[in-house]
Design a protein around this motif. Structure first.
Motif, PDB file in Angstrom:
ATOM      1  N   GLU A  32       0.845  -1.196   0.000  1.00  0.00           N
ATOM      2  CA  GLU A  32       0.000   0.000   0.000  1.00  0.00           C
ATOM      3  C   GLU A  32       0.884   1.251   0.000  1.00  0.00           C
ATOM      4  O   GLU A  32       0.871   2.057   0.928  1.00  0.00           O
ATOM      5  CB  GLU A  32      -0.907   0.021   1.235  1.00  0.00           C
ATOM      6  N   ALA A  33       1.650   1.415  -1.056  1.00  0.00           N
ATOM      7  CA  ALA A  33       2.660   2.475  -1.076  1.00  0.00           C
ATOM      8  C   ALA A  33       2.178   3.776  -1.715  1.00  0.00           C
ATOM      9  O   ALA A  33       2.980   4.669  -1.979  1.00  0.00           O
ATOM     10  CB  ALA A  33       3.915   1.988  -1.802  1.00  0.00           C
ATOM     11  N   GLU A  34       0.877   3.891  -1.979  1.00  0.00           N
ATOM     12  CA  GLU A  34       0.338   5.122  -2.556  1.00  0.00           C
ATOM     13  C   GLU A  34      -0.327   5.962  -1.476  1.00  0.00           C
ATOM     14  O   GLU A  34      -1.130   5.466  -0.702  1.00  0.00           O
ATOM     15  CB  GLU A  34      -0.670   4.805  -3.661  1.00  0.00           C
ATOM     16  N   GLY A  35       0.019   7.243  -1.437  1.00  0.00           N
ATOM     17  CA  GLY A  35      -0.579   8.156  -0.475  1.00  0.00           C
ATOM     18  C   GLY A  35       0.458   9.044   0.171  1.00  0.00           C
ATOM     19  O   GLY A  35       1.666   8.928  -0.108  1.00  0.00           O
ATOM     20  N   PHE A  36      -0.001   9.948   1.032  1.00  0.00           N
ATOM     21  CA  PHE A  36       0.927  10.810   1.759  1.00  0.00           C
ATOM     22  C   PHE A  36       0.244  11.408   2.979  1.00  0.00           C
ATOM     23  O   PHE A  36      -0.987  11.384   3.101  1.00  0.00           O
ATOM     24  CB  PHE A  36       1.481  11.913   0.851  1.00  0.00           C
ATOM     25  N   VAL A  37       1.061  11.922   3.868  1.00  0.00           N
ATOM     26  CA  VAL A  37       0.597  12.616   5.066  1.00  0.00           C
ATOM     27  C   VAL A  37       1.082  14.053   4.990  1.00  0.00           C
ATOM     28  O   VAL A  37       2.252  14.306   4.687  1.00  0.00           O
ATOM     29  CB  VAL A  37       1.139  11.951   6.351  1.00  0.00           C
ATOM     30  N   LYS A  38       0.184  14.988   5.251  1.00  0.00           N
ATOM     31  CA  LYS A  38       0.512  16.416   5.170  1.00  0.00           C
ATOM     32  C   LYS A  38       0.130  17.095   6.476  1.00  0.00           C
ATOM     33  O   LYS A  38      -0.973  16.908   6.991  1.00  0.00           O
ATOM     34  CB  LYS A  38      -0.244  17.061   4.011  1.00  0.00           C
TER      35      LYS A  38
END
Length: 464
Positions: free
Chosen positions: A390-396
């Motif tokens: 599940e390597a898609e996404g980000f934290v902002k």
């Protein structure tokens, strides 16, 4: 002859039934009125059964992509009736749980349609029987319902609201979803993963418009990559249902109109508060576009009459309703709670990938006059995310540059609806970047990305 209680609650959703439990804990005698099923829309037709459906589609996705994990799964299929049955059983189990809680806390449950016949009196009609409940205080927690397309009501056959979409009589082949808030995106995600061809139309210039712009952009790109057609800045008109499908015209911002054929349409364009025909007008209760106006303690302009939850306005979230109910009841009981505020309420979208946020977006923080520091960390830099596939996404994260206050947090990716609570707690404790950077996060976990995002805001990211 009337019956007397310390508190009468009209509506048993997550606002009403939680308020009833808290009132009973404080020693108040309580009656709660419900015309359908205990637990309200959220438990029976919203939050919970939709998550059961989304869990099914998530597992189905993994099964059809088993090869990515070194597994083999052939002949993968699903039985739509059984998928729906599981969702309804989940809702039924929780409905029974609320019944048990009412009994445990000695809350009197009155089934029927309630009307305010005085500020602190509710008359309940069940068939040809009436029952009058007098309360020292009354709380209105009647919730909201789906908004129909102007001039076209959902028929449950070809044109669906969320309620119809949870118990589909057949699997859509070509689905049009009108509206891209959390509800629209969740159903788009479910049906897309189950094999339908999905088109999402949003009137505003981006999907999930309440989220941070970078989150919206990422989701639009990701959903399109999954096979969805995403159309923003557009409106749907001339929706004509027929025996075999639905014809609808989509007009984009440049004025170009295209008419298409769809098997079904899901309308997810907002909600309407359930404030009609419950006696508000006769009492002179102040409303705004149908929503009851209240202060931070749930008090209306009419003494003794209170309101909580969706019926009082946004954000239309179950957890907001529950906490409003607790504050309202504790104030009624004389405990002097802090007035309820909406500044630290998390929002979650349970699509694939998930979206979660709390506080100000970067744009709103700047609009409010803050000089900001922004940190971002991608899932691809996290070992646990890579191991999960599940390597898609980000934290902002968004901080005030001067004080280090955490103004907002925005996340997209696997399990972020669980992770967001860490930032909610941090904001509630008025934690600054210093405490967050000094906190030890377990390894390997997805939560390490929360740490790295904070570090990134101050030029200290370690793994990217």
């Amino acid at each position: 002859m009337s019956e007397s209680f310390d508190l009468v609650i009209l509506g048993s959703g997550p606002g009403g039934y939680v308020a009833a439990i808290r009132a009973a804990q404080l020693g108040l005698s309580v009656a709660i009125v419900e015309r359908e099923r205990l637990g309200g829309i959220c438990l029976n037709w919203g939050c919970i059964p939709t998550k059961a459906l989304l869990r099914t589609s998530e597992i189905y996705h993994y099964m059809t992509h088993a090869n990515a994990y070194g597994l083999s799964a052939t002949g993968v299929s699903f039985d739509l009736a059984k998928v729906t049955e599981r969702s309804r059983k989940v809702a039924g189990q929780l409905n029974a749980g609320v019944k048990s809680l009412m009994k445990k806390n000695k809350v009197i449950v009155v089934e029927g349609s309630g009307t305010l016949t005085a500020a602190t009196q509710v008359t309940v009609t069940t068939g040809d029987q009436t029952r009058v409940l007098d309360g020292k205080n009354v709380i209105v927690a009647t919730g909201a319902r789906a908004r129909d397309l102007p001039g076209l009501a959902a028929d449950g056959k070809r044109i669906w609201t969320y309620r119809h979409a949870m118990v589909p009589p057949e699997m859509p082949t070509k689905l049009l979803v009108i509206g891209s808030g959390a509800i629209g995106v969740e159903f788009a995600s479910f049906y897309n993963d189950m094999g339908a061809e999905v088109t999402v139309v949003e009137m505003l210039d981006r999907i999930l418009p309440v989220e941070d712009e970078e989150i919206s952009a990422f989701m639009a790109k990701t959903l399109a990559k999954q096979g969805m057609r995403i159309i923003t800045g557009a409106k749907v008109s001339d929706v004509t249902p027929g025996d075999a499908g639905v014809q609808a015209t989509i007009t984009t911002a440049d004025g170009k109109a295209t008419t298409g054929e769809f098997s079904h349409v899901v309308v997810a364009i907002g909600i309407v508060p359930n404030t009609e025909n419950i006696g508000l007008e006769a009492l002179g209760v102040e409303t705004n576009r149908g929503h009851i106006q209240v202060n931070g303690f749930g008090q209306t302009n009419v003494p003794g009459l209170h309101a909580i939850g969706d019926v009082t306005g946004p954000p239309w979230l179950a957890h907001k309703a529950s906490h409003e109910g607790i504050v309202c009841v504790e104030n009624i009981a004389g405990l002097h709670p802090h007035a309820f505020e909406t500044w630290n309420i998390p929002g979650c979208t349970y699509s694939r990938p998930q979206v979660a946020s709390v506080g100000l977006t970067e744009a709103k923080a700047k609009d409010a006059g803050h000089s900001v520091k922004v940190g971002k960390f991608p899932f691809i830099g996290n070992g646990k995310a890579i191991a999960l596939g599940e390597a898609e996404g980000f934290v902002k994260t968004v901080f005030d540059a001067g004080t280090g206050e955490l103004l907002g947090a925005h996340m997209v990716g696997a399990e972020v609806t669980e992770l967001i609570q860490g930032y909610v707690i941090a904001r509630g404790l008025e934690t600054t970047e210093a405490e967050l950077m000094e906190t030890v996060f377990a390894h390997p976990t997805l939560s390490e990305m929360m740490h790295e995002s904070v570090l990134s805001a101050y030029g200290r990211a370690l793994h990217f």
